[in-house]
Write an enzyme that holds these catalytic residues in place. Sequence first.
Site, PDB file in Angstrom:
ATOM      1  NE  ARG A  23      40.791  32.016  27.181  1.00 26.04           N
ATOM      2  CZ  ARG A  23      40.057  32.533  25.959  1.00 26.04           C
ATOM      3  NH1 ARG A  23      38.760  32.413  25.670  1.00 26.04           N
ATOM      4  NH2 ARG A  23      40.780  33.594  25.321  1.00 26.04           N
ATOM      5  CB  VAL A  48      41.130  18.509   4.632  1.00 27.71           C
ATOM      6  CG1 VAL A  48      41.922  18.310   6.012  1.00 27.71           C
ATOM      7  CG2 VAL A  48      40.611  19.951   4.235  1.00 27.71           C
ATOM      8  CG  HIS A  62      54.266  10.141  -0.613  1.00 27.14           C
ATOM      9  ND1 HIS A  62      53.372  10.156   0.484  1.00 27.14           N
ATOM     10  CD2 HIS A  62      54.765   8.953  -1.051  1.00 27.14           C
ATOM     11  CE1 HIS A  62      53.983   8.653   0.920  1.00 27.14           C
ATOM     12  NE2 HIS A  62      54.819   8.158   0.197  1.00 27.14           N
ATOM     13  CE1 TYR A 132      51.269  16.089   3.779  1.00 28.12           C
ATOM     14  CE2 TYR A 132      49.661  14.739   5.061  1.00 28.12           C
ATOM     15  CZ  TYR A 132      51.010  14.748   4.584  1.00 28.12           C
ATOM     16  OH  TYR A 132      51.826  14.134   4.965  1.00 28.12           O
ATOM     17  CG  ASP A 169      56.539   5.546   1.034  1.00 30.28           C
ATOM     18  OD1 ASP A 169      56.220   5.761  -0.088  1.00 30.28           O
ATOM     19  OD2 ASP A 169      56.247   6.020   2.162  1.00 30.28           O
TER      20      ASP A 169
END
Length: 203
Positions: A23, A48, A62, A132, A169
Amino acid sequence: MYIEPMKIPDAFRVIPERHSDRRGHFYEAFRARELSEAVGHSFSVAQVNCSVSRRNTLRGVHGTVMPPGTAKLATCVRGAVLDVVVDLRTGSPTFGAYDVTELDEATDVSVYLADGLGHAFLTLTEDACVFYLCSAEYQPGTMIEVNPLDPALDLPWNLSEPPLMSDKDRVAPTLAEAAAAGYLPSYKQCQALYRQLRVAGVG
């Protein structure tokens, strides 16, 4: 699962055991007790985040100011990324050092980084997705950005073309500039927080 320390103190790789059949496969991505034993205190999930990126996207470096700080568990659930943890803690024996892990859907490896550490990644595939688990909710004005192309950091991106980056950034300060500005967390601050978390028994 197997949890191994990285070259940067207070960062760990979480390597799950896969169970496969016709599967597909199943694995445990996060087990609170085992991660707590490895890092020295429990890791509570407050938020999250999901990051979806095109190939050759460079995100980071970061971090979060102290306080509040944020510990993270990062997993690439689709595609592949070159993941880098950088020690942003001024006064740390490994300040400015880094460690590299390839995160991908084939191995399901995750990286845990404690409060005070910086995080960056380069996407190696189209439509790469990184999840995250964060120990704190996002607070505007608490983010730290350090330029991932800082020559002094010399992070091993091995770029063959200019990366896709956010404006933030691209113009972020170098590590030395960020340290001189005084907004990086200190090793002493972070160690005090880790001790507090061990005593309190909460992440």
